[in-house]
Design an enzyme around this catalytic site. Structure first.
Site, PDB file in Angstrom:
ATOM      1  N   GLU A   1       0.808  -1.229   0.000  1.00 58.36           N
ATOM      2  CA  GLU A   1       0.000   0.000   0.000  1.00 58.36           C
ATOM      3  C   GLU A   1       0.837   1.272   0.000  1.00 58.36           C
ATOM      4  O   GLU A   1       0.483   2.239  -0.673  1.00 58.36           O
ATOM      5  CB  GLU A   1      -0.946   0.027   1.217  1.00 58.36           C
ATOM      6  CG  GLU A   1      -2.183  -0.829   1.078  1.00 58.36           C
ATOM      7  CD  GLU A   1      -1.953  -2.277   1.455  1.00 58.36           C
ATOM      8  OE1 GLU A   1      -0.839  -2.621   1.901  1.00 58.36           O
ATOM      9  OE2 GLU A   1      -2.894  -3.079   1.315  1.00 58.36           O
TER      10      GLU A   1
ATOM     11  N   HIS B   1      -9.797  -4.578  11.647  1.00 64.31           N
ATOM     12  CA  HIS B   1     -10.488  -4.588  10.353  1.00 64.31           C
ATOM     13  C   HIS B   1     -11.871  -3.972  10.419  1.00 64.31           C
ATOM     14  O   HIS B   1     -12.662  -4.115   9.483  1.00 64.31           O
ATOM     15  CB  HIS B   1     -10.586  -6.014   9.794  1.00 64.31           C
ATOM     16  CG  HIS B   1      -9.268  -6.551   9.351  1.00 64.31           C
ATOM     17  ND1 HIS B   1      -8.295  -6.932  10.242  1.00 64.31           N
ATOM     18  CD2 HIS B   1      -8.750  -6.751   8.122  1.00 64.31           C
ATOM     19  CE1 HIS B   1      -7.231  -7.361   9.574  1.00 64.31           C
ATOM     20  NE2 HIS B   1      -7.484  -7.249   8.288  1.00 64.31           N
TER      21      HIS B   1
END
Lengths: 426, 328
Positions: A158, A227
């Protein structure tokens, strides 16, 4: 003899699921293994394949049906040879008919496809966006239409691919960077904040960064603290970014199209729990929704409920419940979190004198806090009660189902908050 | 405002004005301009006219000038905060660069960027990045755009030996190798991290990225290695790493006394000054005499003095600029 298509299970524990969408219609020919429908649970989504070749004789469970038990027959397939192709004219006529409903997932996909057709400089880059059709299947079919050059599968990196996107934007391309989830965008935060958001200012206007960072943000079910979290406030804090968080499918489509055309960096926050939700499909060939404009999702005179993304659904349900008690709530869907459409909020509060701000994120320094502070500064004389906030709890997300439920704002929490602003007993 | 002595003549590009005919004397002049500019910046910092950080690259002039000679005019350059020379070598106006460093309206970023954040996209110069290693990913994105368009451009991405340890540098090497992007990573090894000489060139080995370590204080060596690596990238054969050893004569920034550099560290003997080396080369070959080189020095000093004078005269930005250019 007809073959039954059964509701499949995603896991041994699964008892029920939602039939999100039919991809085939009654009377259509399917080959064994063709995907005929999509189902989902709170945890995941799944495609349902035809158990045999033939023509779909009958659809037994309608699109959008909730709580469909595992192994329920959902369709019948009559064994039949593949019919000759229908004349072209008929096929075209069918395409002209717009679907009545559209899921947020399909709305996003349509927005991406339309903008990629419109502008060859638009490309999508992220993990599993291409060959795998997207982790949340937002990019399904795009690799087939646009090829691997424009639908780019990135390795799990990322930090670098966010920076790569900004560099490509420096060179005039229009990158759409997909984060499999915004949880992973923290790895890329440096490029979002230090490279994308600041370059225009630091260059004295010489270099702009037209880029979209998009993906699911916020709580999804049973994935624990790393998450399931809402970063809306984190991004909305940064000058130089635009931040968008739509609720409905039409807004998701219209805002994503606007985001891709915007010359500034746009953070586009989707919500896992909304992907499969159906909404009225937008009409018109080029549906655009302007960034920076809130929408009054429901009109009312007694209290203003300000919400965004998944929270709008909770607010609308709460408003329905309140209406049963003759409390008319106005629901404002912010749609954009930066720049914040204060004019719409102030206009509503001038009328109602009361405001409940709904925010799935943490309470300290949140979107709801910002709205509360701005109302105190700009509409103090209009307020008949203190602004109430309904937010996620000030904790990392717990895993246990009961605790998780307690950690997130609910329809009931909104009802209680509204009554508090009306000085009513709850 | 009087025309700067640096002003390009008759349709000449800014870059051509900087590089001249690319011959030995012109290259000497280009490196000297960067040197004198940096010396002036050091003075202005000492006088309190340049604020915050001021990262000088005295001793590293041959790297950027050599790469500029190796690249095409449309190839992109991107660098770290130690980049005043990179801007000048891209053809930026020394007046605007110095004015920016002094936070003035006439600065290349209107006074809002500062020395670390200067950009000249019209000259294919993409900054000036204050976060160590950021330009590795950003430069890889420029190269991605080149490959996407198939326009034959190559990105030249400069970073130091310190930045070479950043995680995103390794990530970027992976992406560039995977997609065979047209980029040359130039590691300016000014030995801020001791004992890595030659090792940094091998940082791409795991991704099959070829690397070469060379003397970054020899402008001809830089030009030759740069030409080969850029040609290879332009031909679609993917990225390359060039590790260029150089001696940085000052601390990390002027706020840094560079105490980590040992007093007995070998200097001039092991790494002769790139400008002095070029001077001797010119004189030995009889390309010019001392008198001409003195004249070049006088010209360069005049350009820098003019830049400093104009920068000092440029007013501060108007207060209304505070809120402009946040968004387009």
């Amino acid at each position: 003899m007809a073959t039954r298509v059964l509701m499949p299970a995603l896991s041994p524990e699964m008892k029920f699921g939602k039939l999100t969408r039919w991809l085939k219609r009654a009377g259509e020919y399917v080959e064994a293994g063709d995907v005929v429908a999509e189902i989902e649970t709170e945890k995941a989504t799944m495609e349902v394949e035809a158990a045999a070749s033939g023509v779909i004789e009958r659809i037994l469970v309608p699109e959008g049906a909730e709580k469909v038990a595992v192994n329920t027959p959902i369709a019948l397939i009559a064994a039949m040879e593949k019919p000759a192709a229908p004349p072209e004219q008929a096929a075209e006529a069918q395409e002209d008919l717009p679907p009545l409903s559209l899921s947020v997932r399909d709305a996003l996909r349509e927005a991406l496809a339309e903008e990629m057709r419109r502008d060859p400089l638009v490309f999508i880059l992220g993990e599993e966006v291409g060959e795998s059709q997207g982790a949340a299947r937002v990019t399904q079919g795009l690799a087939q239409e646009f090829g691997p050059k424009r639908v780019v599968d990135a390795p799990i990196t990322e930090h670098a691919f966010a920076g790569l996107g900004v560099g490509a934007a420096y060179a005039g391309l229009k990158p759409v960077i997909e984060f499999m989830s915004f949880n992973f965008a923290l790895q890329a935060m440096d490029h979002i904040v230090n490279s994308a958001a600041k370059t225009l200012y630091m260059s004295g206007g010489a270099l702009n960064v037209g880029i979209v960072f998009r993906g699911p943000n916020g709580a999804r079910a049973r994935v624990g603290a790393q998450h399931a979290q809402d970063f809306s406030a984190l991004f909305a804090h940064i000058p130089g970014l635009k931040v968008v968080a739509p609720f409905s499918a039409a807004d998701a489509k219209g805002l994503l199209k606007s985001a891709i055309r915007d010359p500034n960096p746009v953070i586009f926050l989707e919500h896992e729990k909304l992907y499969g939700q159906l909404f009225p499909a937008p009409r018109g060939k080029d549906h655009l929704v302007p960034i920076g404009a809130a929408n009054i999702a429901r009109a009312g005179r007694d209290v203003s409920i300000v919400a965004f993304s998944h929270g709008v659904g909770l607010a609308l349900k709460a408003a329905e419940r309140l209406a049963e008690e003759e409390i008319e709530a106005e629901v404002i869907d912010l749609r954009t979190l930066r720049p914040l459409d204060m004019a719409t909020i102030l206009g509503s509060v001038a009328k109602t004198g009361r405001c409940v701000a709904v925010d799935e994120g943490w309470p300290q320094g949140g979107i709801a806090s910002e709205i509360s502070a701005r109302l105190m500064e700009e509409a103090f004389d209009d307020l008949d009660a203190p602004v109430a906030r309904v937010t996620g709890q000030d904790i990392p997300m717990p895993y246990a189902a009961n605790l998780e439920k307690l950690a997130l704002p609910s329809e009931a929490d909104i009802v209680i908050a509204v009554k508090k602003t009306l000085y009513l007993k709850t | 405002m009087a025309a700067s002595p640096y002003e390009p003549q008759d349709g000449e590009s800014r870059l051509a004005a900087f590089l001249g005919d690319g011959g030995d004397v012109a290259v000497y002049r280009a490196m000297l301009l960067i040197r004198r500019f940096e010396e002036k910046a050091g003075q202005l910092f000492g006088m309190g006219l340049i604020g915050g950080f001021c990262h000088l690259a005295i001793g590293q002039e041959a790297i950027v000038v050599g790469m500029r000679l190796a690249a095409r005019e449309t190839d992109q350059f991107i660098a770290s905060y130690r980049h005043h020379g990179h801007l000048l070598a891209s053809g930026a106006d020394p007046r605007a660069v110095l004015a920016e460093m002094m936070g003035r309206r006439g600065g290349i970023s209107g006074g809002k960027g500062g020395s670390m954040h200067m950009f000249a996209p019209e000259l294919d110069y993409f900054g000036g990045h204050g976060i160590v290693g950021a330009q590795a990913s950003l430069g890889t994105g420029l190269a991605f755009a080149n490959a996407y368009r198939g326009d034959g451009r190559v990105c030249v991405c400069f970073f130091g030996d310190g930045a070479a340890d950043q995680g995103q540098v390794a990530e970027s090497l992976n992406l560039a190798a995977r997609w065979r992007l047209p980029i040359v990573y130039v590691i300016e090894n000014n030995r801020s991290v001791p004992g890595q000489e030659g090792e940094l060139a091998r940082r791409g080995a795991a991704f099959d990225i070829p690397g070469e370590a060379l003397d970054g204080m020899d402008v001809d060596a830089v030009r030759a290695a740069g030409t080969a690596a850029i040609a290879r990238a332009r031909a679609g054969e993917g990225p390359a790493i060039l590790e260029m050893g150089a001696e940085r004569y000052r601390g990390h920034s002027l706020a840094d006394p560079a105490k980590y550099r040992r007093k007995d560290e070998p200097r001039a003997a092991a790494a002769p000054d790139p400008i002095e080396r070029q001077r001797v080369r010119i004189l030995d070959a009889g390309q010019a005499d001392e008198a001409l080189l003195k004249q070049v020095d006088a010209e360069v000093r005049a350009i820098v003095a003019d830049a400093a004078e104009h920068a000092a005269q440029s007013p501060e930005p108007v207060a209304a600029e505070l809120f402009s250019q946040v968004l387009m």
